[in-house]
Design an enzyme around this catalytic site. Sequence first.
Site, short mmCIF file in Angstrom:
data_model
loop_
_atom_site.label_atom_id
_atom_site.label_comp_id
_atom_site.label_asym_id
_atom_site.label_seq_id
_atom_site.Cartn_x
_atom_site.Cartn_y
_atom_site.Cartn_z
N LYS A 134 0.85 -1.20 0.00
CA LYS A 134 0.00 0.00 0.00
C LYS A 134 0.88 1.24 0.00
O LYS A 134 1.74 1.41 0.88
CB LYS A 134 -0.82 0.01 1.29
C1 E4P Z 1 -8.13 0.56 4.25
O1 E4P Z 1 -7.49 0.31 3.25
C2 E4P Z 1 -8.10 1.90 4.86
O2 E4P Z 1 -6.83 2.19 5.35
C3 E4P Z 1 -9.14 1.97 5.95
O3 E4P Z 1 -10.36 1.47 5.43
C4 E4P Z 1 -9.33 3.37 6.51
O4 E4P Z 1 -10.44 3.36 7.37
P1 E4P Z 1 -10.78 4.56 8.37
O5 E4P Z 1 -11.09 5.76 7.56
O6 E4P Z 1 -11.96 4.06 9.15
O7 E4P Z 1 -9.56 4.76 9.23
#
Ligand code: E4P
Length: 222
Positions: free
Chosen positions: A91
Amino acid sequence: MKFFIDTANLEEIRLAESLGVLDGVTTNPSLIAKIVEDPASFTRRDFLAHIERICQLVDGPVSAEVTTLDAEEMMREGEELAAIHKNVVVKCPLTIDGLKAIRHLSEKGIRTNATLVFSPNQAILAAKAGASYVSPFVGRLDDISTEGMALVGQIVEIYDNYGLMTEVIVASVRHPQHVVESALIGADIATIPYGVIRQLANHPLTDAGLKKFMEDAAVIKG
Ligand code: E4P
């Protein structure tokens, strides 16, 4: 639509996997921080070992995020993460440096997930750089009175217009309605917190119907 679980908690991953509906996992540094019991002694080696444990639990893509803002460092971290297991997806944030890292990693055959995406233009850039996945954050947009799911619709339409192969992961999912809308729009994947995965199975009419069936089942003896 594929379901990923949005967590680094091994127990939640095990429970979701046991439901038989899990296709992958996404993590981020905040989700990792939640599972660290002793922050004073948690090392990068521990982080890599934790990602490896997740890969052993689920046979599907496991997103692990870089922890630097610099392109060269992202490339180095990305290669290190990808070496953990064949299912690791690196990522990278949707920044100029992140795009450079995505391009570099994709040219090396390493799958990437462009994260922190909040606009259609960022999603176009992610696809052009060769990202395997793009993660629009719907909940965080809703939080600032901007319709997160509208962004997902725009990305799906744009990718369809040009036959772009980058898969759309609806991220920052907060409730079951986000999942329904993701499916209606035709998103490839929703990454869902464990609590919301459980909520998907709930319906008060199911509970009421089951109560009556169980009472009436008493007629069956033996
Ligand atoms: C996943 O890839 C993201 O990092 C995650 O869904 C972020 O979620 P949040 O906005 O609830 O922290």
